[in-house]
Design an enzyme around this catalytic site. Structure first.
Site, PDB file in Angstrom:
ATOM      1  N   THR A  87      27.751 -15.452  -7.570  1.00 47.88           N
ATOM      2  CA  THR A  87      29.186 -15.280  -7.804  1.00 47.88           C
ATOM      3  C   THR A  87      29.514 -15.228  -9.287  1.00 47.88           C
ATOM      4  O   THR A  87      30.460 -14.550  -9.693  1.00 47.88           O
ATOM      5  CB  THR A  87      29.952 -16.435  -7.119  1.00 47.88           C
ATOM      6  OG1 THR A  87      29.738 -16.331  -5.716  1.00 47.88           O
ATOM      7  CG2 THR A  87      31.439 -16.382  -7.394  1.00 47.88           C
ATOM      8  N   SER A 135      22.094 -15.585  -3.978  1.00 53.28           N
ATOM      9  CA  SER A 135      20.979 -16.536  -4.041  1.00 53.28           C
ATOM     10  C   SER A 135      20.180 -16.579  -2.750  1.00 53.28           C
ATOM     11  O   SER A 135      18.958 -16.737  -2.767  1.00 53.28           O
ATOM     12  CB  SER A 135      21.513 -17.936  -4.375  1.00 53.28           C
ATOM     13  OG  SER A 135      22.433 -18.376  -3.390  1.00 53.28           O
ATOM     14  N   THR A 166      25.484 -20.097  -5.975  1.00 51.88           N
ATOM     15  CA  THR A 166      25.516 -21.534  -5.691  1.00 51.88           C
ATOM     16  C   THR A 166      25.013 -21.883  -4.299  1.00 51.88           C
ATOM     17  O   THR A 166      24.678 -23.032  -4.042  1.00 51.88           O
ATOM     18  CB  THR A 166      26.952 -22.082  -5.843  1.00 51.88           C
ATOM     19  OG1 THR A 166      27.789 -21.416  -4.892  1.00 51.88           O
ATOM     20  CG2 THR A 166      27.476 -21.891  -7.247  1.00 51.88           C
ATOM     21  N   ASP A 167      24.964 -20.871  -3.397  1.00 50.22           N
ATOM     22  CA  ASP A 167      24.614 -21.184  -2.005  1.00 50.22           C
ATOM     23  C   ASP A 167      23.270 -21.900  -1.907  1.00 50.22           C
ATOM     24  O   ASP A 167      23.128 -22.876  -1.173  1.00 50.22           O
ATOM     25  CB  ASP A 167      24.593 -19.916  -1.153  1.00 50.22           C
ATOM     26  CG  ASP A 167      25.991 -19.416  -0.837  1.00 50.22           C
ATOM     27  OD1 ASP A 167      26.961 -20.116  -1.179  1.00 50.22           O
ATOM     28  OD2 ASP A 167      26.117 -18.320  -0.245  1.00 50.22           O
TER      29      ASP A 167
HETATM   30  C1  SIN Z   1      25.469 -16.817  -3.789  1.00 48.51           C
HETATM   31  O1  SIN Z   1      24.981 -17.905  -3.575  1.00 48.51           O
HETATM   32  O2  SIN Z   1      24.804 -15.890  -4.282  1.00 48.51           O
HETATM   33  C2  SIN Z   1      26.885 -16.515  -3.467  1.00 48.51           C
HETATM   34  C3  SIN Z   1      27.765 -17.683  -3.550  1.00 48.51           C
HETATM   35  C4  SIN Z   1      27.932 -18.249  -4.935  1.00 48.51           C
HETATM   36  O3  SIN Z   1      27.331 -17.830  -5.911  1.00 48.51           O
HETATM   37  O4  SIN Z   1      28.746 -19.168  -5.062  1.00 48.51           O
END
Ligand code: SIN
Length: 431
Positions: A87, A135, A166-167
């Protein structure tokens, strides 16, 4: 030892560190804060301190740590940002669209360029575009390659920041924590809101957290204040250990939490405050003990076995375990209820899988607290408070260096996986 007892152990408090903004006055203050106690000071309170209680800061009593942190104040450190997407590199449909966006769009050099000229006063920053996607789309083979990329970068850089979604950032962070063969800081970061609107060069999304997270992560990495900490995660001004942190909200910007032990510290403006440290810091001066045995230059990607996670719930069936075992999976982590409990059907399936050579780690789906589901006779290892998705990575790496060796895999999972301040240091068991 219980977690409550663990918390009562004397804290290794690290002095508050001033971020390496290269003003002479700030630099001098920082050097004093780090070096005043001296690396070889005998045990006991700092000279001049009262002896009837803890009234002054203590420090990490490592020559390597203190020297490195002090040196970081005398030069402009080289920090490389390795971008993998997420993100933070996302493009939203509009400036007010926090949840409608495409992750992994903006190249990392454009993100860093938008932090100039301010970030250039902190560090000489370069970038590597490792990938640009969500991710969750990264394979274990790609994580293996990421470790090698981080290590190669650290041959010439003082610290690395890895941006990711963050995932699964906590898995990125723990993987790097277990595998990177360098004591230099590795900081993972990302964002909960996309960076730009419309196009990769579009205006910034209202309230985007990516710029501050990236800026603070570079500041933290440049300061060397997490030297010998292994990989840490920095988001929302807070610093967490890779092992303990977890994503706790799908959308909130304070999503990353270390539920029982709390944050390592935080960043307020140019002040980096660190209140505790992972126990591997204690081995900072003995690199062979500090390193984990998972040197991926020796552990080829083909030797990483399949390891899966099975979740327990009311009347859970045993078929998933049986299917994984039949598919050739070498390790299974059970995410049990409470302190690691699994259903009777899962338990029966686990016994059959063990007879086929599958190793198990017992963890809990609760999200915090120790488990008591291991076995001293069967290859069911105790994951303690390690989260299932992280126990999976540790079991995978352990099986790669000790395939079929229940004694060694148990030692790796139960010691390296569960470091405590009061136990034998969690270093390379071969040293
Ligand atoms: C991801 O994990 O690539 C998408 C969600 C995020 O980055 O918060």
């Amino acid at each position: 030892m219980s977690l409550d007892q663990r918390r009562l152990l004397p804290a290794r408090r690290i002095a508050t560190l001033t971020a390496p903004v290269l003003s002479a006055a700030l630099a001098a203050a920082t050097v004093l804060a780090i070096t005043s106690a001296g690396a070889d000071q005998p045990d006991g309170p700092p000279s001049g301190a009262a002896t009837d209680g803890v009234i002054a800061a203590t420090e990490i009593r490592s020559v390597a740590y203190q020297t490195t942190v002090a040196e970081a104040k005398t030069k402009k450190p080289k920090v490389t940002v390795i971008g993998t997407g997420g993100t933070i590199a996302g493009v939203a449909t509009s400036r007010s669209s926090f949840t409608n966006y495409r992750a992994g769009q903006i190249p990392i050099d454009r993100l860093v360029a938008q932090l100039q000229p301010e970030i250039g006063e902190v560090a000489d920053v370069s970038t590597v575009q490792f990938g640009n996607k969500g991710s969750g789309g990264y394979s274990i083979a790609e994580l293996h390659a990421l470790t090698l990329a981080v290590e190669q970068t650290l041959e010439t850089s003082d610290a690395v920041v890895v941006t990711s979604g963050t995932d699964t950032m906590e898995e990125f962070a723990y993987w790097l924590d277990l595998t990177v063969q360098s004591r230099k800081p590795v900081v993972t970061t990302g964002a909960m809101r996309p960076w730009a609107a419309g196009t990769v060069d579009g205006p910034q999304v209202i309230g985007a957290d990516g710029p501050a997270n990236l800026y603070n992560s570079i500041v933290l990495a440049a300061s060397q204040s997490t030297y010998c900490y292994g990989t840490v995660l920095m988001l929302n001004d807070e610093i967490h250990t890779a092992r303990d942190v977890t994503k706790s909200s799908t959308t909130r910007m304070d999503t990353f939490q270390t539920r029982e032990l709390g944050v390592l510290g935080w960043i307020d403006g140019s002040e980096i405050k660190v209140g505790r440290a992972p126990s591997r810091v204690a081995d900072c001066d003995q690199k062979n003990r500090w390193l984990t045995p998972f040197n991926l230059s020796d552990v080829k990607v083909e030797s990483l076995p399949r390891v899966e996670v099975v979740y327990n719930y009311q009347q859970a069936g045993g078929e998933a375990i049986t299917a994984f075992a039949d598919a050739g999976v070498k390790g299974i982590v059970t995410a049990g209820t409470g302190a690691g409990g699994i259903s009777s059907a899962q338990s029966a399936a686990r016994s059959r899988a063990i007879a086929k050579g599958v190793f198990f780690v017992s963890t809990s789906r609760v999200g915090s607290g120790s488990v008591s589901g291991g076995s001293s006779t069967a290859p069911i290892f105790d994951g303690d408070d390690l989260l299932p998705q992280k126990a999976r990575l540790l079991l995978m790496l352990s099986l790669a260096i000790a395939p079929g060796d229940a004694v060694k895999v148990r030692q790796l999972v139960e010691s390296l996986g569960n470091p405590e301040w009061n136990t034998v240091p969690p270093g390379n068991p071969q040293n």
